[in-house]
Motif scaffolding. Sequence first.
Motif, PDB file in Angstrom:
ATOM      1  N   VAL A 168       0.838  -1.200   0.000  1.00 55.45           N
ATOM      2  CA  VAL A 168       0.000   0.000   0.000  1.00 55.45           C
ATOM      3  C   VAL A 168       0.870   1.246   0.000  1.00 55.45           C
ATOM      4  CG1 VAL A 168      -1.664   1.326   1.361  1.00 55.45           C
ATOM      5  CG2 VAL A 168      -1.987  -1.127   1.038  1.00 55.45           C
ATOM      6  N   VAL A 169       1.943   1.233   0.790  1.00 54.46           N
ATOM      7  CA  VAL A 169       2.859   2.371   0.829  1.00 54.46           C
ATOM      8  C   VAL A 169       3.536   2.563  -0.525  1.00 54.46           C
ATOM      9  CG1 VAL A 169       4.990   3.247   1.863  1.00 54.46           C
ATOM     10  CG2 VAL A 169       3.233   2.229   3.307  1.00 54.46           C
ATOM     11  N   ALA A 170       4.028   1.464  -1.116  1.00 57.00           N
ATOM     12  CA  ALA A 170       4.689   1.561  -2.425  1.00 57.00           C
ATOM     13  C   ALA A 170       3.718   2.026  -3.500  1.00 57.00           C
ATOM     14  CB  ALA A 170       5.292   0.200  -2.809  1.00 57.00           C
ATOM     15  N   GLN A 171       2.498   1.536  -3.442  1.00 57.91           N
ATOM     16  CA  GLN A 171       1.496   1.933  -4.430  1.00 57.91           C
ATOM     17  C   GLN A 171       1.133   3.404  -4.263  1.00 57.91           C
ATOM     18  OE1 GLN A 171      -1.801  -0.721  -4.360  1.00 57.91           O
ATOM     19  NE2 GLN A 171      -2.788   0.185  -6.154  1.00 57.91           N
ATOM     20  N   GLY A 172       1.005   3.850  -3.030  1.00 57.39           N
ATOM     21  CA  GLY A 172       0.709   5.259  -2.783  1.00 57.39           C
ATOM     22  C   GLY A 172       1.835   6.162  -3.255  1.00 57.39           C
ATOM     23  N   ALA A 173       3.078   5.740  -3.027  1.00 58.29           N
ATOM     24  CA  ALA A 173       4.224   6.526  -3.485  1.00 58.29           C
ATOM     25  C   ALA A 173       4.259   6.590  -5.010  1.00 58.29           C
ATOM     26  CB  ALA A 173       5.520   5.926  -2.947  1.00 58.29           C
ATOM     27  N   THR A 174       3.929   5.495  -5.665  1.00 56.19           N
ATOM     28  CA  THR A 174       3.914   5.480  -7.130  1.00 56.19           C
ATOM     29  C   THR A 174       2.841   6.419  -7.670  1.00 56.19           C
ATOM     30  OG1 THR A 174       4.693   3.193  -7.115  1.00 56.19           O
ATOM     31  CG2 THR A 174       3.704   3.992  -9.157  1.00 56.19           C
ATOM     32  N   VAL A 175       1.659   6.380  -7.075  1.00 59.63           N
ATOM     33  CA  VAL A 175       0.577   7.273  -7.515  1.00 59.63           C
ATOM     34  C   VAL A 175       0.957   8.729  -7.248  1.00 59.63           C
ATOM     35  CG1 VAL A 175      -1.817   7.948  -7.082  1.00 59.63           C
ATOM     36  CG2 VAL A 175      -1.224   5.541  -7.317  1.00 59.63           C
ATOM     37  N   ALA A 176       1.586   8.993  -6.101  1.00 61.19           N
ATOM     38  CA  ALA A 176       2.020  10.358  -5.791  1.00 61.19           C
ATOM     39  C   ALA A 176       3.064  10.845  -6.798  1.00 61.19           C
ATOM     40  CB  ALA A 176       2.586  10.427  -4.378  1.00 61.19           C
ATOM     41  N   LEU A 177       3.971   9.968  -7.201  1.00 62.26           N
ATOM     42  CA  LEU A 177       4.947  10.333  -8.229  1.00 62.26           C
ATOM     43  C   LEU A 177       4.266  10.638  -9.560  1.00 62.26           C
ATOM     44  CD1 LEU A 177       7.820   7.775  -7.590  1.00 62.26           C
ATOM     45  CD2 LEU A 177       8.018  10.256  -7.530  1.00 62.26           C
ATOM     46  N   MET A 178       3.275   9.837  -9.909  1.00 61.87           N
ATOM     47  CA  MET A 178       2.562  10.064 -11.165  1.00 61.87           C
ATOM     48  C   MET A 178       1.849  11.407 -11.152  1.00 61.87           C
ATOM     49  SD  MET A 178       1.008   6.245 -11.737  1.00 61.87           S
ATOM     50  CE  MET A 178      -0.267   6.790 -12.832  1.00 61.87           C
ATOM     51  N   VAL A 179       1.171  11.699 -10.064  1.00 65.75           N
ATOM     52  CA  VAL A 179       0.405  12.945  -9.974  1.00 65.75           C
ATOM     53  C   VAL A 179       1.344  14.146  -9.939  1.00 65.75           C
ATOM     54  CG1 VAL A 179      -1.137  14.281  -8.475  1.00 65.75           C
ATOM     55  CG2 VAL A 179      -1.601  11.880  -8.923  1.00 65.75           C
ATOM     56  N   SER A 180       2.396  14.051  -9.133  1.00 64.62           N
ATOM     57  CA  SER A 180       3.313  15.193  -9.023  1.00 64.62           C
ATOM     58  C   SER A 180       4.066  15.455 -10.314  1.00 64.62           C
ATOM     59  CB  SER A 180       4.288  14.989  -7.864  1.00 64.62           C
ATOM     60  OG  SER A 180       5.096  13.858  -8.088  1.00 64.62           O
ATOM     61  N   SER A 181       4.484  14.397 -11.011  1.00 61.75           N
ATOM     62  CA  SER A 181       5.181  14.624 -12.273  1.00 61.75           C
ATOM     63  C   SER A 181       4.227  15.151 -13.344  1.00 61.75           C
ATOM     64  CB  SER A 181       5.892  13.356 -12.746  1.00 61.75           C
ATOM     65  OG  SER A 181       4.961  12.338 -13.001  1.00 61.75           O
ATOM     66  N   ALA A 182       2.976  14.699 -13.337  1.00 60.87           N
ATOM     67  CA  ALA A 182       2.001  15.234 -14.295  1.00 60.87           C
ATOM     68  C   ALA A 182       1.743  16.708 -14.016  1.00 60.87           C
ATOM     69  CB  ALA A 182       0.694  14.446 -14.208  1.00 60.87           C
ATOM     70  N   TYR A 183       1.646  17.068 -12.743  1.00 63.21           N
ATOM     71  CA  TYR A 183       1.429  18.463 -12.381  1.00 63.21           C
ATOM     72  C   TYR A 183       2.643  19.302 -12.767  1.00 63.21           C
ATOM     73  CZ  TYR A 183       0.659  22.644  -9.603  1.00 63.21           C
ATOM     74  OH  TYR A 183       0.497  23.935  -9.216  1.00 63.21           O
ATOM     75  N   TYR A 184       3.836  18.796 -12.449  1.00 62.44           N
ATOM     76  CA  TYR A 184       5.074  19.540 -12.732  1.00 62.44           C
ATOM     77  C   TYR A 184       5.253  19.752 -14.232  1.00 62.44           C
ATOM     78  CZ  TYR A 184      10.029  20.627 -13.084  1.00 62.44           C
ATOM     79  OH  TYR A 184      11.224  21.208 -13.382  1.00 62.44           O
ATOM     80  N   PHE A 185       5.131  18.689 -15.004  1.00 65.24           N
ATOM     81  CA  PHE A 185       5.337  18.821 -16.443  1.00 65.24           C
ATOM     82  C   PHE A 185       4.149  19.492 -17.126  1.00 65.24           C
ATOM     83  CE2 PHE A 185       8.486  15.495 -15.515  1.00 65.24           C
ATOM     84  CZ  PHE A 185       9.597  16.140 -16.032  1.00 65.24           C
ATOM     85  N   GLY A 186       2.973  19.431 -16.526  1.00 65.35           N
ATOM     86  CA  GLY A 186       1.829  20.130 -17.073  1.00 65.35           C
ATOM     87  C   GLY A 186       1.983  21.626 -16.925  1.00 65.35           C
ATOM     88  N   GLU A 187       2.526  22.062 -15.803  1.00 65.71           N
ATOM     89  CA  GLU A 187       2.787  23.494 -15.571  1.00 65.71           C
ATOM     90  C   GLU A 187       3.921  24.007 -16.439  1.00 65.71           C
ATOM     91  OE1 GLU A 187       1.426  25.847 -13.362  1.00 65.71           O
ATOM     92  OE2 GLU A 187      -0.218  24.412 -13.189  1.00 65.71           O
ATOM     93  N   LYS A 188       4.871  23.131 -16.711  1.00 70.37           N
ATOM     94  CA  LYS A 188       6.062  23.514 -17.482  1.00 70.37           C
ATOM     95  C   LYS A 188       5.752  23.739 -18.950  1.00 70.37           C
ATOM     96  CE  LYS A 188      10.858  22.198 -17.215  1.00 70.37           C
ATOM     97  NZ  LYS A 188      11.804  21.134 -16.977  1.00 70.37           N
ATOM     98  N   SER A 189       4.797  22.993 -19.474  1.00 66.03           N
ATOM     99  CA  SER A 189       4.486  23.082 -20.917  1.00 66.03           C
ATOM    100  C   SER A 189       3.724  24.324 -21.262  1.00 66.03           C
ATOM    101  CB  SER A 189       3.666  21.886 -21.357  1.00 66.03           C
ATOM    102  OG  SER A 189       4.177  20.690 -20.909  1.00 66.03           O
TER     103      SER A 189
END
Length: 81
Positions: free
Chosen positions: A60-81
């Motif tokens: 559950v911890v690993a899955q939550g960290a993976t989802v958090a990475l997905m969301v944060s990278s989408a937000y970061y690269f979405g703002e950058k574009s």
Amino acid sequence: MEKMGNADSEMEQLFEQKKRLKNPLVPIGALLTAGVLTAGLISFKKGNSHLGQQLMRARVVAQGATVALMVSSAYYFGEKS
């Protein structure tokens, strides 16, 4: 007509490469989640329910960290574009 199909295929490959470059930790997190899940299921099958429960919590911890990475990278690269 075949040139169009070839161009589409090349574009898909390019986008897949960009996704891996933007989110290099997401595939690692997904593999880690799958590995912990597999280990947990094996331990349950062998009858070690205490270890299996700990591995399910780790999953559950690993899955939550993976989802958090997905969301944060989408937000970061979405703002950058």
